[in-house]
Design a protein around this motif. Structure first.
Motif, PDB file in Angstrom:
ATOM      1  N   GLN A 113      -3.141  -7.040   7.304  1.00 28.87           N
ATOM      2  CA  GLN A 113      -4.574  -7.012   7.026  1.00 28.87           C
ATOM      3  C   GLN A 113      -5.382  -6.971   8.322  1.00 28.87           C
ATOM      4  OE1 GLN A 113      -5.968  -9.818   3.927  1.00 28.87           O
ATOM      5  NE2 GLN A 113      -3.813 -10.249   3.550  1.00 28.87           N
ATOM      6  N   TRP A 114      -4.894  -7.690   9.334  1.00 32.67           N
ATOM      7  CA  TRP A 114      -5.571  -7.695  10.643  1.00 32.67           C
ATOM      8  C   TRP A 114      -5.662  -6.270  11.190  1.00 32.67           C
ATOM      9  CZ3 TRP A 114      -5.094  -6.392  15.735  1.00 32.67           C
ATOM     10  CH2 TRP A 114      -5.852  -7.083  16.673  1.00 32.67           C
ATOM     11  N   TYR A 115      -4.549  -5.559  11.172  1.00 31.88           N
ATOM     12  CA  TYR A 115      -4.534  -4.176  11.676  1.00 31.88           C
ATOM     13  C   TYR A 115      -5.377  -3.265  10.790  1.00 31.88           C
ATOM     14  CZ  TYR A 115      -1.073  -5.178  15.266  1.00 31.88           C
ATOM     15  OH  TYR A 115      -0.442  -5.665  16.394  1.00 31.88           O
ATOM     16  N   GLN A 116      -5.333  -3.500   9.492  1.00 31.66           N
ATOM     17  CA  GLN A 116      -6.112  -2.678   8.578  1.00 31.66           C
ATOM     18  C   GLN A 116      -7.608  -2.867   8.816  1.00 31.66           C
ATOM     19  OE1 GLN A 116      -4.747  -0.519   6.188  1.00 31.66           O
ATOM     20  NE2 GLN A 116      -6.859   0.201   5.969  1.00 31.66           N
ATOM     21  N   GLU A 117      -8.009  -4.087   9.038  1.00 31.06           N
ATOM     22  CA  GLU A 117      -9.430  -4.389   9.191  1.00 31.06           C
ATOM     23  C   GLU A 117      -9.987  -3.972  10.546  1.00 31.06           C
ATOM     24  OE1 GLU A 117     -12.872  -5.005   7.851  1.00 31.06           O
ATOM     25  OE2 GLU A 117     -11.208  -5.591   6.543  1.00 31.06           O
ATOM     26  N   GLU A 122     -10.505   5.457  12.086  1.00 33.89           N
ATOM     27  CA  GLU A 122     -11.966   5.503  12.243  1.00 33.89           C
ATOM     28  C   GLU A 122     -12.641   4.168  11.924  1.00 33.89           C
ATOM     29  OE1 GLU A 122     -13.878   7.982  13.572  1.00 33.89           O
ATOM     30  OE2 GLU A 122     -11.941   8.860  14.042  1.00 33.89           O
ATOM     31  N   LYS A 123     -11.920   3.075  12.147  1.00 30.38           N
ATOM     32  CA  LYS A 123     -12.486   1.755  11.885  1.00 30.38           C
ATOM     33  C   LYS A 123     -13.397   1.341  13.036  1.00 30.38           C
ATOM     34  CE  LYS A 123     -12.406  -1.622   8.863  1.00 30.38           C
ATOM     35  NZ  LYS A 123     -12.655  -1.425   7.432  1.00 30.38           N
ATOM     36  N   TYR A 368     -13.205  -3.930  18.766  1.00 34.81           N
ATOM     37  CA  TYR A 368     -11.948  -3.425  18.225  1.00 34.81           C
ATOM     38  C   TYR A 368     -12.269  -2.199  17.382  1.00 34.81           C
ATOM     39  CZ  TYR A 368     -10.025  -8.050  19.370  1.00 34.81           C
ATOM     40  OH  TYR A 368      -9.620  -9.196  20.012  1.00 34.81           O
ATOM     41  N   GLY A 369     -11.444  -1.171  17.475  1.00 37.97           N
ATOM     42  CA  GLY A 369     -11.690  -0.014  16.634  1.00 37.97           C
ATOM     43  C   GLY A 369     -10.821   1.169  17.003  1.00 37.97           C
ATOM     44  N   THR A 370     -11.010   2.270  16.273  1.00 36.11           N
ATOM     45  CA  THR A 370     -10.270   3.502  16.520  1.00 36.11           C
ATOM     46  C   THR A 370     -11.189   4.698  16.304  1.00 36.11           C
ATOM     47  OG1 THR A 370      -9.541   3.746  14.228  1.00 36.11           O
ATOM     48  CG2 THR A 370      -8.126   2.470  15.684  1.00 36.11           C
ATOM     49  N   HIS A 371     -10.828   5.794  16.959  1.00 35.06           N
ATOM     50  CA  HIS A 371     -11.610   7.021  16.799  1.00 35.06           C
ATOM     51  C   HIS A 371     -10.748   8.203  17.239  1.00 35.06           C
ATOM     52  CE1 HIS A 371     -15.016   9.721  16.658  1.00 35.06           C
ATOM     53  NE2 HIS A 371     -14.880  10.016  17.936  1.00 35.06           N
ATOM     54  N   VAL A 404      -0.923   1.423   9.327  1.00 35.13           N
ATOM     55  CA  VAL A 404      -2.332   1.528   8.941  1.00 35.13           C
ATOM     56  C   VAL A 404      -2.887   2.924   9.189  1.00 35.13           C
ATOM     57  CG1 VAL A 404      -2.752  -0.922   9.316  1.00 35.13           C
ATOM     58  CG2 VAL A 404      -3.237   0.688  11.165  1.00 35.13           C
ATOM     59  N   HIS A 405      -2.191   3.711  10.009  1.00 31.61           N
ATOM     60  CA  HIS A 405      -2.596   5.093  10.236  1.00 31.61           C
ATOM     61  C   HIS A 405      -1.778   6.072   9.395  1.00 31.61           C
ATOM     62  CE1 HIS A 405      -5.532   4.611  13.534  1.00 31.61           C
ATOM     63  NE2 HIS A 405      -4.847   3.519  13.782  1.00 31.61           N
ATOM     64  N   ASN A 406      -0.914   5.502   8.531  1.00 33.31           N
ATOM     65  CA  ASN A 406      -0.099   6.320   7.637  1.00 33.31           C
ATOM     66  C   ASN A 406       0.657   7.390   8.415  1.00 33.31           C
ATOM     67  OD1 ASN A 406       0.920   7.026   5.119  1.00 33.31           O
ATOM     68  ND2 ASN A 406      -0.687   8.558   4.756  1.00 33.31           N
ATOM     69  N   ALA A 407       1.240   6.982   9.527  1.00 36.39           N
ATOM     70  CA  ALA A 407       1.963   7.912  10.399  1.00 36.39           C
ATOM     71  C   ALA A 407       3.218   7.218  10.904  1.00 36.39           C
ATOM     72  CB  ALA A 407       1.073   8.343  11.563  1.00 36.39           C
ATOM     73  N   SER A 408       4.266   7.215  10.091  1.00 35.99           N
ATOM     74  CA  SER A 408       5.475   6.466  10.408  1.00 35.99           C
ATOM     75  C   SER A 408       6.193   6.986  11.643  1.00 35.99           C
ATOM     76  CB  SER A 408       6.429   6.483   9.212  1.00 35.99           C
ATOM     77  OG  SER A 408       6.776   7.828   8.877  1.00 35.99           O
TER      78      SER A 408
END
Length: 438
Positions: A113-117, A122-123, A368-371, A404-408
């Motif tokens: 959940q930590w990684y998901q949040e 694009e979080k 914290y975030g991604t882009h 969390v990025h759906n990229a195994s």
């Protein structure tokens, strides 16, 4: 803070019943509907437990209660302002809980959940979008290089290539033949080999170090070439070097003198002729006077330098040119990294952890975030403007990040990997072509 410290003490000293009672009191006093956000509550729980002894049973009992009540689940980003102050400690605490048999399952669930949040696709990217707008308005960082100028990294290109099992056909009998191919007299016995297909998705966490010897060497080559082709800069650079050499020699003599009068780093001045004797009274003042006279003598010798002084503006012109040479290589690298990660069906995601944005003054350091950068220019801005601490390199879990990025099969690049890639790129970039971009 006093209340939190008291609960920490209870956890370390009390038995199970006492901890349970205090936990109920803590909940009733701290969680007030309408006044306390979930972010503040999680932050309080983390602060209480982050230094706790996980071998102590009351601590494990406390953790069980916290997990069952949902108190260790990361809050939504709407409550992030307070929580982000403890987000790193929350992550580290959950990792520690993962090493306790009784807690590992619940800890793993909260970690996901930590990684998901905080780090899913694009979080929280709106923070970066604002910082990027500020960066683009700052004319001190123009993006002037148009392509990668021949630089490459064998390490990256080997890592990013996905392998796939491919089939060729032969007449050599081996295994079970393909009947349809046999009927039309084609080679019918299969041979399998690994081939390279599409590129893997790439997830970047952190920044490369641009302090490697090979990078500094390439910057120096570019700088010298620019100076050699400009008579005014050449004159300034020559005078600066002479002044630097004179200054270094003066400092060397002053340190040597200081060591004579203050042996072994002592704060007490001593006679150079008999350094083992500590001086007192009038003789000490005489030695101090001799030391000051010799010090002034050294300074006067080097102050007699007849070369003209270099103005601040002239020194700045050399410094600005050196910075421009560094940015030229870095921008060429951005073109390369963006092109490679987007070729053959690949993509690039940039993550920042516990970061600050240089282009935004007064911005909180807990970002914290991604882009997914939209261009080499934006990728360059992200690598130069996002400042993440080194802890992310070791602490961020690659498996959770991929999930969390759906990229195994994603290639996760952290600072050490990125530094190796930039070194290989710097070593292969065509400086002759890059020089024309300056």
């Amino acid at each position: 803070m006093g209340v939190l410290n008291s609960y920490k003490k209870i956890l370390s000293n009390s038995d199970e019943d006492q901890v349970t009672q205090q936990l109920k009191k803590l909940h009733s006093k701290t969680v007030i509907p309408g006044r306390e956000s979930s972010g503040q509550w999680v932050g309080s729980i983390v602060d209480i437990m982050k230094d706790s002894d996980l071998a102590h049973f009351p601590v494990i009992h406390f953790a069980h209660k916290a997990f069952e009540s949902g108190w260790l689940e990361p809050p939504s980003t709407d409550d992030s302002d307070i929580y982000l102050m403890e987000a790193r400690n929350h992550h580290d605490l959950l990792v520690r809980f993962g090493g306790v048999d009784e807690l590992k399952t619940k800890a793993a669930s909260c970690l996901k959940q930590w990684y998901q949040e905080l780090l899913s696709r694009e979080k929280n990217s709106q923070y970066w979008q604002y910082a990027y707008e500020c960066h683009q308005k700052n004319q001190k960082h123009p993006f002037f290089v148009t392509h990668c100028h021949g630089g490459a990294s064998y390490f990256l290109e080997e890592k990013i290539a996905s392998t796939s099992l491919q089939t060729s056909w032969t007449d050599e009998p081996d295994g079970v033949p393909d009947i349809e191919r046999m009927l039309v007299h084609n080679p019918a016995f299969p041979q399998f080999f690994s081939g390279k297909g599409n590129h893997r998705p790439v997830i970047i966490v952190g920044q490369p170090s641009w302090c490697s010897p090979v990078f500094n060497e390439k910057v120096e080559v570019l700088l010298q070439r620019k100076i050699e082709n400009n008579s005014e800069l050449k004159k300034i650079f020559y005078i600066m070097n002479i002044h630097n050499e004179v200054s270094a020699q003066r400092q060397f003599e002053l340190k040597k003198l200081h060591k004579q009068y203050y042996p072994d780093g002592s704060e007490e001045i001593r006679s150079p002729g008999n350094p083992c004797i500590q001086l007192d009274g009038q003789p000490k003042k005489a030695v101090e006077k001799a030391f000051e006279e010799k010090k002034q003598e050294i300074n006067r010798k080097y102050w007699r330098n007849t070369l003209p002084d270099v103005t601040f503006r002239e020194r700045e012109s050399i410094s600005d040119l050196e910075t421009q040479c560094k940015r030229a290589i870095q921008q060429a690298f951005s073109h390369y990294l963006y092109r490679v990660t987007h070729s053959k069906g690949g993509c690039l995601t940039y993550c920042w952890v516990d970061a600050s944005f240089k282009s935004v003054r007064g911005e909180s350091t807990q970002n914290y975030g991604t882009h997914e950068p939209s261009s080499p220019e934006e990728l360059y801005a992200m690598m130069s403007q996002i400042d993440s601490p080194s802890w992310c390199e070791k602490s961020v879990n690659d498996t959770y990040l991929r999930q969390v990025h759906n990229a195994s099969n994603a290639l996760v690049l952290k600072p050490d990997d990125l530094t190796k890639i930039t070194e290989e790129f710097s070593n292969s970039v065509n400086l002759g072509l890059l020089y024309d971009s300056l």
